[in-house]
Design an enzyme around this catalytic site. Structure first.
Site, PDB file in Angstrom:
ATOM      1  N   TYR A   9     -72.561  33.610  12.230  1.00 31.71           N
ATOM      2  CA  TYR A   9     -72.260  32.389  12.985  1.00 31.71           C
ATOM      3  C   TYR A   9     -70.777  32.051  12.899  1.00 31.71           C
ATOM      4  O   TYR A   9     -70.211  31.497  13.827  1.00 31.71           O
ATOM      5  CB  TYR A   9     -73.110  31.214  12.482  1.00 31.71           C
ATOM      6  CG  TYR A   9     -73.022  30.030  13.410  1.00 31.71           C
ATOM      7  CD1 TYR A   9     -73.810  29.971  14.561  1.00 31.71           C
ATOM      8  CD2 TYR A   9     -72.124  28.986  13.181  1.00 31.71           C
ATOM      9  CE1 TYR A   9     -73.715  28.913  15.448  1.00 31.71           C
ATOM     10  CE2 TYR A   9     -72.024  27.919  14.063  1.00 31.71           C
ATOM     11  CZ  TYR A   9     -72.816  27.882  15.199  1.00 31.71           C
ATOM     12  OH  TYR A   9     -72.715  26.838  16.075  1.00 31.71           O
ATOM     13  N   PHE A  63     -56.851  28.563  42.419  1.00 29.22           N
ATOM     14  CA  PHE A  63     -58.104  29.305  42.307  1.00 29.22           C
ATOM     15  C   PHE A  63     -59.224  28.278  42.165  1.00 29.22           C
ATOM     16  O   PHE A  63     -59.035  27.220  41.571  1.00 29.22           O
ATOM     17  CB  PHE A  63     -58.120  30.310  41.142  1.00 29.22           C
ATOM     18  CG  PHE A  63     -59.418  31.073  41.149  1.00 29.22           C
ATOM     19  CD1 PHE A  63     -59.671  32.000  42.146  1.00 29.22           C
ATOM     20  CD2 PHE A  63     -60.421  30.802  40.232  1.00 29.22           C
ATOM     21  CE1 PHE A  63     -60.904  32.653  42.219  1.00 29.22           C
ATOM     22  CE2 PHE A  63     -61.642  31.456  40.303  1.00 29.22           C
ATOM     23  CZ  PHE A  63     -61.878  32.386  41.298  1.00 29.22           C
ATOM     24  N   THR A  64     -60.395  28.626  42.688  1.00 26.63           N
ATOM     25  CA  THR A  64     -61.497  27.657  42.821  1.00 26.63           C
ATOM     26  C   THR A  64     -61.826  26.926  41.513  1.00 26.63           C
ATOM     27  O   THR A  64     -61.734  25.702  41.430  1.00 26.63           O
ATOM     28  CB  THR A  64     -62.750  28.378  43.351  1.00 26.63           C
ATOM     29  OG1 THR A  64     -63.017  29.509  42.509  1.00 26.63           O
ATOM     30  CG2 THR A  64     -62.530  28.854  44.784  1.00 26.63           C
ATOM     31  N   ASP A 104     -52.541  31.935  34.166  1.00 20.81           N
ATOM     32  CA  ASP A 104     -53.898  32.402  34.399  1.00 20.81           C
ATOM     33  C   ASP A 104     -53.764  33.917  34.361  1.00 20.81           C
ATOM     34  O   ASP A 104     -53.315  34.544  35.321  1.00 20.81           O
ATOM     35  CB  ASP A 104     -54.423  31.903  35.744  1.00 20.81           C
ATOM     36  CG  ASP A 104     -55.811  32.455  36.032  1.00 20.81           C
ATOM     37  OD1 ASP A 104     -56.211  33.428  35.373  1.00 20.81           O
ATOM     38  OD2 ASP A 104     -56.487  31.919  36.929  1.00 20.81           O
ATOM     39  N   LYS A 155     -62.427  40.498  34.020  1.00 18.66           N
ATOM     40  CA  LYS A 155     -61.628  41.306  34.956  1.00 18.66           C
ATOM     41  C   LYS A 155     -60.807  42.321  34.148  1.00 18.66           C
ATOM     42  O   LYS A 155     -61.316  43.361  33.771  1.00 18.66           O
ATOM     43  CB  LYS A 155     -60.715  40.403  35.798  1.00 18.66           C
ATOM     44  CG  LYS A 155     -61.443  39.649  36.913  1.00 18.66           C
ATOM     45  CD  LYS A 155     -62.059  38.382  36.428  1.00 18.66           C
ATOM     46  CE  LYS A 155     -62.500  37.438  37.516  1.00 18.66           C
ATOM     47  NZ  LYS A 155     -63.222  36.274  36.952  1.00 18.66           N
ATOM     48  N   ARG A 185     -63.316  34.095  51.455  1.00 18.02           N
ATOM     49  CA  ARG A 185     -62.242  33.419  50.725  1.00 18.02           C
ATOM     50  C   ARG A 185     -61.415  32.695  51.785  1.00 18.02           C
ATOM     51  O   ARG A 185     -60.350  33.131  52.190  1.00 18.02           O
ATOM     52  CB  ARG A 185     -61.379  34.398  49.933  1.00 18.02           C
ATOM     53  CG  ARG A 185     -62.090  35.114  48.812  1.00 18.02           C
ATOM     54  CD  ARG A 185     -62.165  34.411  47.470  1.00 18.02           C
ATOM     55  NE  ARG A 185     -63.166  33.394  47.305  1.00 18.02           N
ATOM     56  CZ  ARG A 185     -63.625  32.968  46.129  1.00 18.02           C
ATOM     57  NH1 ARG A 185     -63.215  33.496  45.004  1.00 18.02           N
ATOM     58  NH2 ARG A 185     -64.509  31.986  46.060  1.00 18.02           N
ATOM     59  N   PHE A 233     -68.895  27.099  47.831  1.00 19.21           N
ATOM     60  CA  PHE A 233     -69.087  28.457  48.357  1.00 19.21           C
ATOM     61  C   PHE A 233     -70.199  29.222  47.653  1.00 19.21           C
ATOM     62  O   PHE A 233     -70.807  30.113  48.222  1.00 19.21           O
ATOM     63  CB  PHE A 233     -67.769  29.252  48.260  1.00 19.21           C
ATOM     64  CG  PHE A 233     -67.211  29.313  46.863  1.00 19.21           C
ATOM     65  CD1 PHE A 233     -66.431  28.288  46.373  1.00 19.21           C
ATOM     66  CD2 PHE A 233     -67.494  30.389  46.026  1.00 19.21           C
ATOM     67  CE1 PHE A 233     -65.926  28.338  45.074  1.00 19.21           C
ATOM     68  CE2 PHE A 233     -66.998  30.446  44.744  1.00 19.21           C
ATOM     69  CZ  PHE A 233     -66.220  29.403  44.264  1.00 19.21           C
TER      70      PHE A 233
HETATM   71  O1  PLI Z   1     -65.230  33.785  36.355  1.00 13.62           O
HETATM   72  P1  PLI Z   1     -64.521  33.307  35.131  1.00 13.62           P
HETATM   73  O2  PLI Z   1     -64.988  31.976  34.707  1.00 13.62           O
HETATM   74  O3  PLI Z   1     -64.544  34.300  34.021  1.00 13.62           O
HETATM   75  O4  PLI Z   1     -62.963  33.197  35.507  1.00 13.62           O
HETATM   76  C1  PLI Z   1     -62.485  32.225  36.374  1.00 13.62           C
HETATM   77  C2  PLI Z   1     -61.290  32.735  37.115  1.00 13.62           C
HETATM   78  C3  PLI Z   1     -60.049  32.230  36.824  1.00 13.62           C
HETATM   79  N1  PLI Z   1     -58.940  32.653  37.479  1.00 13.62           N
HETATM   80  C4  PLI Z   1     -58.992  33.584  38.447  1.00 13.62           C
HETATM   81  C5  PLI Z   1     -57.720  34.012  39.127  1.00 13.62           C
HETATM   82  C6  PLI Z   1     -60.206  34.152  38.790  1.00 13.62           C
HETATM   83  O5  PLI Z   1     -60.225  35.087  39.719  1.00 13.62           O
HETATM   84  C7  PLI Z   1     -61.408  33.713  38.128  1.00 13.62           C
HETATM   85  C8  PLI Z   1     -62.675  34.189  38.498  1.00 13.62           C
HETATM   86  N2  PLI Z   1     -62.816  34.929  39.579  1.00 13.62           N
HETATM   87  C9  PLI Z   1     -63.926  35.338  40.144  1.00 13.62           C
HETATM   88  C10 PLI Z   1     -65.283  35.014  39.635  1.00 13.62           C
HETATM   89  C11 PLI Z   1     -63.782  36.158  41.327  1.00 13.62           C
HETATM   90  O6  PLI Z   1     -64.781  36.636  41.878  1.00 13.62           O
HETATM   91  O7  PLI Z   1     -62.631  36.360  41.739  1.00 13.62           O
END
Ligand code: PLI
Length: 458
Positions: A72, A124-125, A215, A258, A382, A449
């Site tokens: 933990y 970003f969203t 970011d 990513k 997008r 979206f």
């Molecule tokens: O999906 P998360 O919560 O691990 O990350 C959020 C996020 C933050 N910044 C940017 C530039 C992104 O592209 C992002 C997530 N992007 C997604 C889910 C995408 O499909 O692009």
């Protein structure tokens, strides 16, 4: 050297994918309210919805999964992750989170007070949603060129320093808790930021005591573009470029899903001790102990290994080559796409593809639905839907870029899959005049979206 470098890996495990008929797909997309997010993945042939969490992990990363220390508190895997982030990114503190938006939540909650402004190189969203939830107004300070889809210039993700200075003069530095600088810029088409620009942003912000928070979601892809295109970096390894990039930031949020090559995970970094203290107080509320932040030990171990693999020059140049392979095929066929081709995806320019459909009739949303019907390829809108509504007026935000993203998961598909995608887009382009718009019949209040539903206009 080949123009499109062959895969620097071989395939050890195989996941079967299924093909559906066009008639079946017409039914599936109707049932999904013409929203590709609402399709079941079993209904999809080639899944280019996102590059987020869709990575194929390496054999070494799978081996890491067996090394999970599921304590933990204070797990050995956290120590490995901390060491790795310090070594490759150079920040002093790291707080793991379940994914990127977990880190965004912490950062926005700690730093923003109501009435603040957060400037960024395009929104970003989820990032903007967290900033707004905490009472900030987002200001787009990306260079104008980024809003022009067809303009082929390097480093379209750069911040316009004049726009940043103008905001500082307008609201005062005390109302700007940090500049949010994204590397690369997802919604501009995966466009990178130059090292010179990062350096200049840091210099300007330092003058006013404003923090620069990256970011860092696709920072390795950004580092590759610097190596390839910025003077003086041709012989510098991506790994060293990445570290220099991070040296111009006070911290970062990271979606490990990513560029850290994992299916789940993220983190928040900072150098400031006080900020770290605040983050550790909040992370226990939303994510878990500061030494796991919503992740299993095995996930942290796999992420540490992923960070090491991500800066391998052969890996990253192949990744960009895959994007360019698809993009170049579309460009050759005259299909309008965002130029130059970015780091994680090819973006169809829906405004140019479907000029007969008004933005309020959601051309990109319909184009993504039609591409699915045509081929079983899943992509993502997008454009105006992703952009949401103005938080004060309630009107649709109307982004200049109305795009469909063909996002390439890391180490998953081959060039032959990309041929299928290209052929489908080219075929659809030939019949573009038959495509009509959509009306929205269900609209969620936040991040619409993901779950909005639509019906075709007759
Ligand atoms: O999906 P998360 O919560 O691990 O990350 C959020 C996020 C933050 N910044 C940017 C530039 C992104 O592209 C992002 C997530 N992007 C997604 C889910 C995408 O499909 O692009």
């Amino acid at each position: 050297m080949k123009k499109y470098q062959a895969e620097p890996y071989k395939i050890k495990a195989v996941e079967t994918i299924t093909m559906t008929t066009q008639k079946e797909r017409e039914e599936y997309i109707k049932k999904a309210g013409y929203n590709t997010f609402l399709l079941e993945s079993s209904q999809v042939y080639i899944d280019l919805l996102t590059d987020s969490g869709t990575t194929a992990m390496s054999d070494k990363q799978w081996a890491c999964m067996m090394l999970g220390d599921e304590a933990y508190a204070g797990s050995i895997n956290f120590m490995h992750l901390q060491e790795t982030v310090r070594e490759y990114y150079g920040f002093k503190h790291i707080v793991p989170t379940h994914q990127g938006r977990g880190a965004e939540n912490l950062l926005s909650s700690i730093c923003i007070k109501p009435g603040d402004y957060v400037p960024g190189n395009m929104y970003f969203t989820t990032t903007r949603a967290h900033q707004e939830l905490n009472g900030a107004t987002f200001r787009d300070i990306i260079i104008d060129e980024a809003h022009n889809a067809q303009l082929d210039v390097p480093f379209k993700g750069n911040i316009d320093l004049k726009k940043l200075q103008a905001l500082i003069d307008e609201v005062g530095p005390e109302r700007i808790p940090y500049v949010c600088l994204a590397v690369t810029v997802n919604l501009a088409g995966g466009q990178p930021v130059s090292m010179a620009n990062m350096r200049a942003v840091k210099e300007l912000c330092s003058k006013y005591g404003i923090k620069v928070m990256y970011d860092a979601t696709r920072c390795v892809e950004n580092a590759f573009f610097i190596q390839e295109q910025e003077e003086g970096y041709a012989n510098t390894p991506v790994r060293a470029i990445l570290k220099e990039m991070m040296s111009y930031a006070d911290g970062c949020t990271m979606s490990g899903k990513k560029d850290c090559l994992v299916n789940i995970g993220g983190f928040l970094c900072m150098n400031d001790d006080e900020l770290y203290q605040k983050a550790t107080e909040l992370v226990v509320l939303y994510e878990g102990m500061p030494s796991y932040g919503g992740l299993a030990g095995r996930d942290m171990e796999a992420m540490a290994q992923g960070i090491k693999e991500s800066v391998n020059d052969a890996y990253i140049s192949h990744r960009i080559a895959q994007c360019r392979y698809l993009g170049d095929k579309l460009i050759e066929a005259g299909v309008p796409v965002v130029r130059p081709i970015g780091g994680h995806a090819v973006f169809l320019d829906a405004r140019a593809f479907l000029p007969h459909i008004a933005q309020e009739e959601f051309p990109a949303q319909m184009l993504a639905a039609q591409l699915y019907i045509e081929s079983g390829v899943r992509s993502m809108e997008r454009g105006i839907i992703s952009s949401g509504r103005n938080k004060d007026t309630g009107e649709h935000n109307r982004p200049k870029l109305e795009l469909v993203r063909l996002t390439i998961p890391r180490r998953v598909y081959t060039y032959a899959h990309l041929d299928v995608v290209a052929e489908a887009c080219i075929e659809l382009y030939k019949h573009r005049n038959n495509i009509k718009g959509l009306k929205m019949v269900y609209e969620p209040k936040v991040l619409r979206f993901f779950t909005a539903r639509f019906e075709p206009l007759s």
